[in-house]
Design a protein around this motif. Structure first.
Motif, mmCIF file in Angstrom:
data_model
loop_
_atom_site.group_PDB
_atom_site.id
_atom_site.type_symbol
_atom_site.label_atom_id
_atom_site.label_comp_id
_atom_site.label_asym_id
_atom_site.label_seq_id
_atom_site.Cartn_x
_atom_site.Cartn_y
_atom_site.Cartn_z
ATOM 1 N N GLN A 1 49.694 51.836 33.727
ATOM 2 C CA GLN A 1 49.105 50.961 31.861
ATOM 3 C C GLN A 1 47.868 51.203 31.268
ATOM 4 N N VAL A 2 47.139 50.081 32.249
ATOM 5 C CA VAL A 2 45.444 50.830 31.697
ATOM 6 C C VAL A 2 44.678 51.705 31.777
ATOM 7 N N ALA A 3 45.284 52.819 32.168
ATOM 8 C CA ALA A 3 45.116 54.737 32.311
ATOM 9 C C ALA A 3 45.257 54.962 30.878
ATOM 10 N N ALA A 4 46.689 54.476 30.460
ATOM 11 C CA ALA A 4 47.592 55.480 29.172
ATOM 12 C C ALA A 4 47.228 54.197 28.221
ATOM 13 N N ASP A 5 46.381 53.573 28.344
ATOM 14 C CA ASP A 5 46.409 52.799 27.090
ATOM 15 C C ASP A 5 44.617 52.775 26.349
ATOM 16 N N THR A 6 44.849 53.405 25.011
ATOM 17 C CA THR A 6 43.528 53.465 24.846
ATOM 18 C C THR A 6 42.843 52.341 23.551
ATOM 19 N N THR A 7 43.422 51.184 24.307
ATOM 20 C CA THR A 7 42.738 49.925 24.291
ATOM 21 C C THR A 7 42.065 49.857 24.937
#
Length: 402
Positions: A68-74
């Motif tokens: 989730q984090v790795a795919a989130d450009t946030t």
């Protein structure tokens, strides 16, 4: 790792002051032999915890939340892909492509893909096989040989030098320097600053191509553009450093771990010799169990909830891929090697836009090396038990070749 503190009561979306805490340091030498125990202890408390180490950061051990984090450009990589930050980043030198976001990342990644291959069919398989075969042909059949020293370590380094066009004379020194910097090896005799020396060598390699252009990827960088302008020499050097360092050490670890599994897993060598088509499955399962690079980090660009905690702007998040690769919520009997396990769920190459740029080349090198070994031998027998430097790095693989 020190005792874990639990927050009082059941809470959701808590901040760092109320979040589960661990005294976790990814640079702790004890993780070399006890990493999974540490990850299990963290997972028992929660999928996301907070550590005060290195200025304070979040630690993610859940497979789903790592994705989730790795795919989130946030979450940004530009402020450093490691916690703590590397000596290169502290010098103001960002890892080419990896420590960039958005368009800056995409254009740099494309330049690297031109040489390592953006899909399996674009990998230089013939070149890899020539180098693998040449190394295998030098292996002694009359006495034990160390496959780490004679194959797993040299092959990826030879290949990355060959496909980039870098001067092969620098290979031995670069290998020692990269190990010293990335794996906290003993100091290099006569070199007080291994990081600086890596950049010196990369600068020499680039200048050789600028002074004497040839048909090689490094020479082509002179005509490349970034953000609508020609690449500068420091940017060319950064690209070379990224490929030479990132293009061999993790693959050496992966190949060494694969050979260790083939030599020690009951029945595996016999099966793969008969069924070469199963080698890719063995590679993926090995990478899951022995993740060459266990973690990478991101930094949040805004306030965002992750797995029941609130990550504030500028807070670091360490994605422990090696823990996610043994998450029991995803992998049944996660510590077992299973050749028939559903593949391509592991995180050994990362996830999202920053997934390893050399994924196809690494897989090809591991597969071809094993194919060449099988083609040149009838058997391989361990002479002494496998000794591991760390979770993904056998120190030696001393074998008798049949």
């Amino acid at each position: 790792m020190a005792a874990i503190e639990r927050p009082p009561g059941e809470q959701t979306s808590v901040g760092r002051d109320d979040a589960p805490r661990v005294d976790f340091d990814s640079t702790d030498p004890s993780l070399a032999h006890h990493d999974q125990e540490a990850y299990v202890a963290i997972r028992d408390v929660g999928p996301v915890v907070f550590s005060e180490r290195h200025g304070g950061h979040w630690v993610v051990v859940s497979h789903a939340l790592c994705r989730q984090v790795a795919a989130d450009t946030t979450f940004s990589s530009a402020s450093g892909a490691h916690i703590p930050t590397t000596s290169l980043h502290r010098r103001g030198v960002r890892i080419f492509a990896l420590e960039h976001d958005g368009d800056a990342h995409r254009v740099r990644r494309k330049l690297l893909q031109e040489v390592v291959g953006d899909k399996p069919s674009n990998v230089p398989h013939d070149l890899v096989r020539r180098h693998a075969r040449a190394l295998v042909e030098t292996l002694d059949r009359s006495s034990p040989v160390d496959l780490v020293e004679r194959l797993a370590n040299p092959l990826p380094l030879e290949v990355i030098f060959a496909i980039t066009g870098a001067n092969a004379a620098y290979q031995p020194e670069m290998k020692v320097l990269v190990d010293a910097v990335l794996f906290a090896r003993e100091p290099v005799p006569g070199v007080k600053d291994p990081t600086g020396r890596i950049h010196e060598i990369a600068t020499l390699i680039v200048r050789e191509h600028l002074d004497h252009p040839r048909s090689a990827w490094i020479s082509s960088l002179a005509g490349a553009e970034l953000e609508g302008r020609p690449m500068s020499e420091p940017e060319m050097v950064a690209a070379v450093v990224s490929l030479i360092t990132g293009g061999h050490h993790s693959t050496s670890r992966g190949l060494g771990s694969l050979l260790a599994r083939v030599l020690s897993e009951p029945g595996l060598q016999a099966r793969l010799r008969v069924h070469l088509e199963d080698i890719p499955s063995a590679i993926e399962e090995t990478l899951r169990l022995h993740t060459p690079l266990p973690s990478f980090s991101r930094r949040s660009t805004r306030r965002v909830a992750v797995g029941g905690v609130v990550v504030e702007p500028a807070e670091g998040v360490l994605l422990v891929y090696a823990a996610g690769n043994r998450d029991p919520a995803v992998f049944e009997c996660p510590d077992q090697f299973r050749l028939d396990r559903p593949q391509h769920q592991h995180l050994a190459f990362g996830f999202g836009t920053h997934r390893c740029v050399g994924i196809h080349l690494a897989r090809a090198e591991m597969r071809i090396a094993l194919e060449e070994l099988f083609g040149a031998t009838t058997s391989m027998r361990l002479v002494e038990p496998v000794a591991w430097r760390g979770p993904a790095e056998p120190e030696a693989l001393v074998v008798q070749l049949g």
